[in-house]
Design a protein around this motif. Structure first.
Motif, PDB file in Angstrom:
ATOM      1  N   TRP A  59      83.220  39.690  43.942  1.00 44.82           N
ATOM      2  CA  TRP A  59      83.352  39.097  43.184  1.00 44.82           C
ATOM      3  C   TRP A  59      82.705  39.551  41.643  1.00 44.82           C
ATOM      4  O   TRP A  59      83.581  39.350  40.481  1.00 44.82           O
ATOM      5  CB  TRP A  59      81.995  38.149  42.627  1.00 44.82           C
ATOM      6  CG  TRP A  59      82.064  37.407  44.418  1.00 44.82           C
ATOM      7  CD1 TRP A  59      83.133  37.214  45.198  1.00 44.82           C
ATOM      8  CD2 TRP A  59      80.342  36.760  45.120  1.00 44.82           C
ATOM      9  NE1 TRP A  59      82.018  36.874  45.951  1.00 44.82           N
ATOM     10  CE2 TRP A  59      80.567  36.427  46.600  1.00 44.82           C
ATOM     11  CE3 TRP A  59      79.349  36.963  44.506  1.00 44.82           C
ATOM     12  CZ2 TRP A  59      79.898  35.925  47.492  1.00 44.82           C
ATOM     13  CZ3 TRP A  59      78.270  36.304  45.322  1.00 44.82           C
ATOM     14  CH2 TRP A  59      78.695  35.524  46.338  1.00 44.82           C
ATOM     15  N   LEU A  60      82.240  40.640  41.176  1.00 45.55           N
ATOM     16  CA  LEU A  60      81.916  40.684  39.747  1.00 45.55           C
ATOM     17  C   LEU A  60      83.439  41.380  39.451  1.00 45.55           C
ATOM     18  O   LEU A  60      84.090  41.664  38.569  1.00 45.55           O
ATOM     19  CB  LEU A  60      80.799  42.152  40.054  1.00 45.55           C
ATOM     20  CG  LEU A  60      79.479  41.654  39.507  1.00 45.55           C
ATOM     21  CD1 LEU A  60      78.262  43.370  39.935  1.00 45.55           C
ATOM     22  CD2 LEU A  60      79.402  41.086  38.807  1.00 45.55           C
ATOM     23  N   ALA A  85      85.849  39.191  38.226  1.00 45.26           N
ATOM     24  CA  ALA A  85      85.752  38.374  37.516  1.00 45.26           C
ATOM     25  C   ALA A  85      85.166  39.837  36.564  1.00 45.26           C
ATOM     26  O   ALA A  85      85.801  39.465  35.480  1.00 45.26           O
ATOM     27  CB  ALA A  85      84.148  37.795  37.598  1.00 45.26           C
ATOM     28  N   ASP A  86      85.727  41.218  36.564  1.00 48.40           N
ATOM     29  CA  ASP A  86      85.428  41.953  35.802  1.00 48.40           C
ATOM     30  C   ASP A  86      84.467  42.444  34.688  1.00 48.40           C
ATOM     31  O   ASP A  86      84.255  41.545  32.919  1.00 48.40           O
ATOM     32  CB  ASP A  86      87.411  41.808  34.535  1.00 48.40           C
ATOM     33  CG  ASP A  86      87.387  42.684  34.463  1.00 48.40           C
ATOM     34  OD1 ASP A  86      87.014  44.243  34.319  1.00 48.40           O
ATOM     35  OD2 ASP A  86      88.494  43.043  32.786  1.00 48.40           O
ATOM     36  N   LYS A  87      83.451  41.910  35.524  1.00 43.70           N
ATOM     37  CA  LYS A  87      81.683  41.701  34.946  1.00 43.70           C
ATOM     38  C   LYS A  87      81.604  43.077  35.620  1.00 43.70           C
ATOM     39  O   LYS A  87      81.138  43.498  36.901  1.00 43.70           O
ATOM     40  CB  LYS A  87      81.695  40.459  35.521  1.00 43.70           C
ATOM     41  CG  LYS A  87      81.943  39.271  34.124  1.00 43.70           C
ATOM     42  CD  LYS A  87      82.411  39.440  33.050  1.00 43.70           C
ATOM     43  CE  LYS A  87      82.580  38.010  32.022  1.00 43.70           C
ATOM     44  NZ  LYS A  87      82.607  37.799  30.809  1.00 43.70           N
ATOM     45  N   GLU A  88      80.171  43.970  34.601  1.00 49.43           N
ATOM     46  CA  GLU A  88      79.841  44.646  34.766  1.00 49.43           C
ATOM     47  C   GLU A  88      79.931  45.960  35.881  1.00 49.43           C
ATOM     48  O   GLU A  88      79.475  46.982  35.935  1.00 49.43           O
ATOM     49  CB  GLU A  88      78.420  43.983  35.967  1.00 49.43           C
ATOM     50  CG  GLU A  88      77.656  42.423  35.252  1.00 49.43           C
ATOM     51  CD  GLU A  88      76.934  43.145  34.507  1.00 49.43           C
ATOM     52  OE1 GLU A  88      76.381  44.219  33.700  1.00 49.43           O
ATOM     53  OE2 GLU A  88      76.910  42.554  33.087  1.00 49.43           O
ATOM     54  N   LYS A 117      82.479  49.868  35.215  1.00 49.73           N
ATOM     55  CA  LYS A 117      82.767  50.479  33.882  1.00 49.73           C
ATOM     56  C   LYS A 117      83.977  50.688  34.824  1.00 49.73           C
ATOM     57  O   LYS A 117      84.093  51.313  35.630  1.00 49.73           O
ATOM     58  CB  LYS A 117      81.636  51.094  34.472  1.00 49.73           C
ATOM     59  CG  LYS A 117      80.138  50.337  33.225  1.00 49.73           C
ATOM     60  CD  LYS A 117      79.568  51.430  32.857  1.00 49.73           C
ATOM     61  CE  LYS A 117      78.177  51.160  32.705  1.00 49.73           C
ATOM     62  NZ  LYS A 117      78.209  49.655  31.586  1.00 49.73           N
TER      63      LYS A 117
END
Length: 208
Positions: free
Chosen positions: A84-85, A88-91, A93
């Motif tokens: 999911w991250l 969403a391109d979140k968290e 690196k």
């Protein structure tokens, strides 16, 4: 919560790992379990807490390519949430940030199929992530959750992991059935701490 709320009493392996994480500085060698619990009882039923869960025999950790030692900073978590991250391109690196790290992951009580596990790891490979990790710890997969039962699920997931790494990072050392997931007992894995996987000695040591 699942450590302290375990029916009957906390599992000694869970208790030892939790005490080490909270109160003991320095390296801690994880305990390999040869019996585990997979079947949950409803917490809303008072009788659930009268006796400890029934454990089933297991073969302990399963080692893939344990011919060397890998040590690095730990990163990972639940595989579905990692996917999911990424979506969403979140968290997440850049791939080079994880160079030499130790990846750890597990699947949830929703018991994703082997196809889904492979696709998530394939996407990590396409993103350039799998190739960066020096070693991998894979949590013991659940094969039972109330109305959902599949005794072959753990084996199928393991084959999916091996398939993905064979395609994107074939030289990676992987340890399966480490008790860091949704089964009982559970050991504490430090996020951002150090993990040392000693293949020849068959040991896993963590440092917070």
């Amino acid at each position: 919560m699942v450590h302290f709320g375990r029916p009957g009493a906390m599992h000694p392996t869970s208790a030892g790992s939790l005490k080490a994480a909270l109160f003991t500085p320095g390296p801690y060698r994880l305990t390999e379990s040869f019996a585990y619990g997979d079947k949950d009882l409803p917490w809303e039923e008072p009788g659930t807490f009268d006796t400890e869960p029934v454990l089933e025999a297991s073969g302990g950790w399963i080692w893939h390519q344990p011919d060397h030692v890998a040590e690095g900073r730990s990163w990972g978590g639940n595989l579905e949430i990692l996917s999911w991250l990424m979506m969403a391109d979140k968290e997440i690196k850049a791939p080079e940030h994880y160079e030499g790290d130790i990846l750890f992951f597990e699947t949830s009580e929703e018991m994703p199929t082997d196809v889904e596990v492979y696709r998530i790891l394939r996407n990590m490979g396409e993103r350039g992530l799998l190739q960066r990790f020096a070693g991998v710890l894979v949590g013991r997969a659940k094969s039972w959750f109330f109305t959902n039962q599949d005794t072959d699920r753990a084996t199928a997931q393991r084959q999916a992991v091996l398939k993905a790494f064979a395609e994107y990072a074939p030289d990676t050392m992987i340890v399966f059935d480490v008790d860091l997931g949704h089964t009982d007992p559970q050991v504490i894995i430090p996020v951002g701490g150090t993990i040392r996987i000693d293949g020849p000695q068959r040991t896993i040591t963590v440092t917070c």
